[in-house]
Scaffold this motif. Structure first.
Motif, PDB file in Angstrom:
ATOM      1  N   GLU A 220       0.804  -1.221   0.000  1.00 30.13           N
ATOM      2  CA  GLU A 220       0.000   0.000   0.000  1.00 30.13           C
ATOM      3  C   GLU A 220       0.844   1.283   0.000  1.00 30.13           C
ATOM      4  OE1 GLU A 220      -2.872   0.014  -0.816  1.00 30.13           O
ATOM      5  OE2 GLU A 220      -4.097  -1.538   0.096  1.00 30.13           O
ATOM      6  N   PHE A 221       2.168   1.164  -0.013  1.00 32.89           N
ATOM      7  CA  PHE A 221       2.953   2.391  -0.155  1.00 32.89           C
ATOM      8  C   PHE A 221       2.747   2.990  -1.543  1.00 32.89           C
ATOM      9  CE2 PHE A 221       7.162   4.612  -0.848  1.00 32.89           C
ATOM     10  CZ  PHE A 221       6.813   5.721  -0.105  1.00 32.89           C
ATOM     11  N   ALA A 222       2.553   2.139  -2.546  1.00 32.70           N
ATOM     12  CA  ALA A 222       2.229   2.647  -3.877  1.00 32.70           C
ATOM     13  C   ALA A 222       0.936   3.454  -3.838  1.00 32.70           C
ATOM     14  CB  ALA A 222       2.096   1.495  -4.864  1.00 32.70           C
ATOM     15  N   THR A 223      -0.044   2.983  -3.071  1.00 31.86           N
ATOM     16  CA  THR A 223      -1.312   3.697  -2.937  1.00 31.86           C
ATOM     17  C   THR A 223      -1.103   5.042  -2.264  1.00 31.86           C
ATOM     18  OG1 THR A 223      -2.400   1.550  -2.699  1.00 31.86           O
ATOM     19  CG2 THR A 223      -3.681   3.495  -2.120  1.00 31.86           C
ATOM     20  N   GLY A 292      -8.568   1.824   3.283  1.00 30.71           N
ATOM     21  CA  GLY A 292      -7.976   0.530   2.988  1.00 30.71           C
ATOM     22  C   GLY A 292      -8.829  -0.615   3.505  1.00 30.71           C
ATOM     23  N   THR A 293      -8.388  -1.822   3.213  1.00 34.76           N
ATOM     24  CA  THR A 293      -9.173  -3.004   3.555  1.00 34.76           C
ATOM     25  C   THR A 293      -9.164  -3.311   5.047  1.00 34.76           C
ATOM     26  OG1 THR A 293      -7.248  -4.360   2.974  1.00 34.76           O
ATOM     27  CG2 THR A 293      -8.912  -4.049   1.279  1.00 34.76           C
ATOM     28  N   ALA A 294      -8.251  -2.684   5.798  1.00 29.51           N
ATOM     29  CA  ALA A 294      -8.227  -2.855   7.264  1.00 29.51           C
ATOM     30  C   ALA A 294      -8.448  -1.518   7.963  1.00 29.51           C
ATOM     31  CB  ALA A 294      -6.913  -3.481   7.712  1.00 29.51           C
ATOM     32  N   ALA A 295      -9.185  -0.624   7.313  1.00 29.63           N
ATOM     33  CA  ALA A 295      -9.417   0.698   7.922  1.00 29.63           C
ATOM     34  C   ALA A 295     -10.071   0.584   9.287  1.00 29.63           C
ATOM     35  CB  ALA A 295     -10.285   1.541   6.995  1.00 29.63           C
ATOM     36  N   GLY A 296     -10.955  -0.380   9.457  1.00 27.57           N
ATOM     37  CA  GLY A 296     -11.651  -0.538  10.728  1.00 27.57           C
ATOM     38  C   GLY A 296     -10.755  -0.991  11.860  1.00 27.57           C
ATOM     39  N   ALA A 297      -9.556  -1.485  11.536  1.00 28.32           N
ATOM     40  CA  ALA A 297      -8.625  -1.936  12.574  1.00 28.32           C
ATOM     41  C   ALA A 297      -7.750  -0.808  13.098  1.00 28.32           C
ATOM     42  CB  ALA A 297      -7.739  -3.058  12.031  1.00 28.32           C
ATOM     43  N   VAL A 298      -7.873   0.388  12.535  1.00 29.38           N
ATOM     44  CA  VAL A 298      -7.116   1.549  13.009  1.00 29.38           C
ATOM     45  C   VAL A 298      -8.020   2.317  13.959  1.00 29.38           C
ATOM     46  CG1 VAL A 298      -5.814   3.593  12.345  1.00 29.38           C
ATOM     47  CG2 VAL A 298      -5.905   1.623  10.807  1.00 29.38           C
ATOM     48  N   GLN A 299      -7.686   2.295  15.232  1.00 36.94           N
ATOM     49  CA  GLN A 299      -8.581   2.792  16.272  1.00 36.94           C
ATOM     50  C   GLN A 299      -8.431   4.301  16.505  1.00 36.94           C
ATOM     51  OE1 GLN A 299     -10.871   0.675  17.674  1.00 36.94           O
ATOM     52  NE2 GLN A 299     -10.026  -0.760  16.164  1.00 36.94           N
ATOM     53  N   GLY A 300      -9.534   4.910  16.934  1.00 38.37           N
ATOM     54  CA  GLY A 300      -9.505   6.284  17.397  1.00 38.37           C
ATOM     55  C   GLY A 300      -9.366   7.332  16.312  1.00 38.37           C
ATOM     56  N   PRO A 308     -13.607  -2.817   0.416  1.00 42.91           N
ATOM     57  CA  PRO A 308     -13.818  -4.264   0.467  1.00 42.91           C
ATOM     58  C   PRO A 308     -12.524  -5.027   0.220  1.00 42.91           C
ATOM     59  CG  PRO A 308     -14.673  -3.378  -1.588  1.00 42.91           C
ATOM     60  CD  PRO A 308     -14.313  -2.198  -0.731  1.00 42.91           C
ATOM     61  N   ALA A 309     -12.380  -6.159   0.873  1.00 44.45           N
ATOM     62  CA  ALA A 309     -11.165  -6.969   0.710  1.00 44.45           C
ATOM     63  C   ALA A 309     -11.278  -7.810  -0.547  1.00 44.45           C
ATOM     64  CB  ALA A 309     -10.980  -7.863   1.930  1.00 44.45           C
ATOM     65  N   PRO A 310     -10.275  -7.772  -1.411  1.00 43.51           N
ATOM     66  CA  PRO A 310     -10.296  -8.631  -2.595  1.00 43.51           C
ATOM     67  C   PRO A 310     -10.017 -10.076  -2.213  1.00 43.51           C
ATOM     68  CG  PRO A 310      -8.213  -7.481  -2.472  1.00 43.51           C
ATOM     69  CD  PRO A 310      -9.055  -6.957  -1.338  1.00 43.51           C
ATOM     70  N   ASP A 311     -10.257 -10.985  -3.137  1.00 45.52           N
ATOM     71  CA  ASP A 311      -9.996 -12.399  -2.870  1.00 45.52           C
ATOM     72  C   ASP A 311      -8.513 -12.646  -2.605  1.00 45.52           C
ATOM     73  OD1 ASP A 311     -12.668 -12.831  -3.303  1.00 45.52           O
ATOM     74  OD2 ASP A 311     -12.433 -13.627  -5.329  1.00 45.52           O
ATOM     75  N   SER A 316      -5.173  -5.689  -3.097  1.00 47.37           N
ATOM     76  CA  SER A 316      -5.880  -4.614  -2.397  1.00 47.37           C
ATOM     77  C   SER A 316      -5.595  -3.223  -2.966  1.00 47.37           C
ATOM     78  CB  SER A 316      -5.572  -4.654  -0.892  1.00 47.37           C
ATOM     79  OG  SER A 316      -4.195  -4.427  -0.643  1.00 47.37           O
ATOM     80  N   PRO A 317      -4.374  -2.921  -3.489  1.00 48.30           N
ATOM     81  CA  PRO A 317      -4.160  -1.581  -4.040  1.00 48.30           C
ATOM     82  C   PRO A 317      -5.053  -1.233  -5.233  1.00 48.30           C
ATOM     83  CG  PRO A 317      -2.065  -2.554  -3.468  1.00 48.30           C
ATOM     84  CD  PRO A 317      -3.089  -3.647  -3.352  1.00 48.30           C
ATOM     85  N   LEU A 318      -5.577  -2.245  -5.933  1.00 46.02           N
ATOM     86  CA  LEU A 318      -6.508  -1.950  -7.022  1.00 46.02           C
ATOM     87  C   LEU A 318      -7.756  -1.246  -6.494  1.00 46.02           C
ATOM     88  CD1 LEU A 318      -6.401  -5.280  -9.076  1.00 46.02           C
ATOM     89  CD2 LEU A 318      -5.452  -3.071  -9.762  1.00 46.02           C
ATOM     90  N   LEU A 319      -8.159  -1.587  -5.281  1.00 44.74           N
ATOM     91  CA  LEU A 319      -9.368  -1.029  -4.691  1.00 44.74           C
ATOM     92  C   LEU A 319      -9.074   0.153  -3.779  1.00 44.74           C
ATOM     93  CD1 LEU A 319     -11.038  -4.447  -3.831  1.00 44.74           C
ATOM     94  CD2 LEU A 319     -11.797  -2.855  -5.601  1.00 44.74           C
ATOM     95  N   SER A 320      -7.992   0.089  -3.031  1.00 41.72           N
ATOM     96  CA  SER A 320      -7.757   1.096  -1.993  1.00 41.72           C
ATOM     97  C   SER A 320      -7.413   2.468  -2.558  1.00 41.72           C
ATOM     98  CB  SER A 320      -6.649   0.629  -1.041  1.00 41.72           C
ATOM     99  OG  SER A 320      -5.449   0.369  -1.740  1.00 41.72           O
ATOM    100  N   VAL A 321      -6.978   2.536  -3.804  1.00 35.75           N
ATOM    101  CA  VAL A 321      -6.658   3.838  -4.385  1.00 35.75           C
ATOM    102  C   VAL A 321      -7.917   4.608  -4.773  1.00 35.75           C
ATOM    103  CG1 VAL A 321      -6.479   3.097  -6.818  1.00 35.75           C
ATOM    104  CG2 VAL A 321      -5.069   4.988  -5.978  1.00 35.75           C
ATOM    105  N   VAL A 322      -9.027   3.922  -5.002  1.00 30.57           N
ATOM    106  CA  VAL A 322     -10.206   4.578  -5.574  1.00 30.57           C
ATOM    107  C   VAL A 322     -10.807   5.636  -4.638  1.00 30.57           C
ATOM    108  CG1 VAL A 322     -12.463   4.232  -6.644  1.00 30.57           C
ATOM    109  CG2 VAL A 322     -10.644   2.556  -7.001  1.00 30.57           C
TER     110      VAL A 322
END
Length: 352
Positions: A220-223, A292-300, A308-311, A316-322
């Motif tokens: 995700e650094f590319a994102t 990102g696909t784990a945004a909910g795991a970053v608290q506060g 959404p998490a890809p298969d 994941s970078p295909l989706l997380s950049v949008v």
């Protein structure tokens, strides 16, 4: 121009990304043939070059080649080869030139020199009749269709997909990853309306933002790099991409309540670094946007943009950049700027 017309082309090209990915997949057999040619050469190193969004995609390619076929890949120096004319032996290398137009002069010249120095050369471009394609021994056409907005969107995501498909075929995983890209395209099409609503809602509270860090780690650094570029070129926001770990080595000292941070999180081994960075950011009083696909795991955090998490987690970078693409467009419109035609930019840079 009506405010409703600002960024109309940019937005439509974001929405075309799922279809563009499907068109690229029609060339999967060609990509498999290129992978077979590479394997027959037995290279030791993959060298990727590009500018802007293409260079950001190369950051992802480092991980795609490293995690799938376990090949060493790098973003190479164009300056070392083209400007300093260093006589490098590239006989055991694959050189990949990345350019949406295929007309970026120093990328073309790099590929010409790399081929002369013994590298197997590949062009990844949206124009298979371009100078870059002519300079290469093999070409992967992006099939993104006409991209009129200055800020690249569908050529970026198709470049990511082209790199991971090539890496997958080198690893004997081509069919699995191709299926994953196809499913990610479907997820993208399903998610864009919700992403757009979230981006529009987020734009207004950030309308006076002048600076921002965008952090990610691993794939995700590319994102992070690409979202920062979209903010720079469409919104005039001084956005800087950092790895989640780099943030702690000096840049965190610049943060304050008026200096927000966009954090991209994935549910992999890099997640603890992003969570730790978010904690450091909150302690400064800065606003945190988690995506990102784990945004909910970053608290506060103050804002969350779930993806959404890809298969295949690698995709994941295909989706997380949008969401970042859409946020940049929405923020530009709130500021009265046109993301279709940012001030001072043109689509192709012709000077070395």
């Amino acid at each position: 121009m009506s405010p409703h017309d600002l960024g109309r082309i940019y937005r439509s090209e974001i929405e075309e990304q799922p279809a563009a990915l499907e068109r690229l997949l029609e060339h999967d057999a060609e990509i498999a043939s290129i992978a077979a040619a590479l394997q027959s050469r037995g290279p030791r190193l993959i060298r990727m070059v590009g500018h802007g969004s293409s260079d950001n995609a190369a950051s992802y390619g480092v991980y795609a080649f490293g995690l799938l076929p376990h090949w060493t890949a790098m973003r190479d120096s164009i300056t070392l080869t083209v400007h300093y004319d260093s006589p490098l032996d590239l006989s055991n290398s694959v050189a990949i030139g990345l350019s949406q137009s295929g007309r970026t002069p120093d990328v073309v010249e790099y590929l010409v020199r790399a081929r002369r120095s013994g590298a197997f050369t590949i062009a990844i471009t949206n124009d298979p009749a371009s100078d870059l394609a002519s300079a290469a021994e093999a070409t992967i056409p992006l099939e993104a269709g006409s991209e009129q907005a200055v800020a690249a969107t569908k050529t970026y995501t198709n470049t990511l997909a082209a790199l991971v498909l090539l890496a997958a075929h080198l690893a004997g995983e081509g069919a699995r990853i191709a299926d994953g890209v196809r499913r990610a395209a479907e997820q993208m099409a399903e998610s864009i309306p919700a992403f757009a609503r979230d981006a529009e809602a987020l734009a207004l509270p950030f309308s006076y933002t002048g600076r921002m860090f965008v952090i990610g780690r691993g794939v995700e650094f590319a994102t992070a790099r690409e979202i920062a570029l979209k903010l720079l070129e469409t919104c005039r926001v001084a956005a800087e991409p950092l790895t989640a770990t780099d943030l702690a080595h000096g840049p965190v000292a610049a943060l304050d309540p008026l200096f927000p941070v966009w954090a991209i999180a994935s549910p992999d081994a890099t997640l603890p670094a992003v969570q730790e960075a978010a904690q450091r950011i909150r302690e400064t009083g800065a606003t945190v946007v988690a995506s990102g696909t784990a945004a909910g795991a970053v608290q506060g955090v103050q804002y969350t943009l779930p993806v959404p998490a890809p298969d295949e987690p690698l995709l994941s970078p295909l989706l997380s950049v949008v969401p970042g693409q859409l946020f940049a467009g929405a923020l530009a419109r709130v500021r009265g700027l046109d993301p279709d035609a940012p001030h001072g930019l043109s689509k192709v840079t012709l000077a070395l």
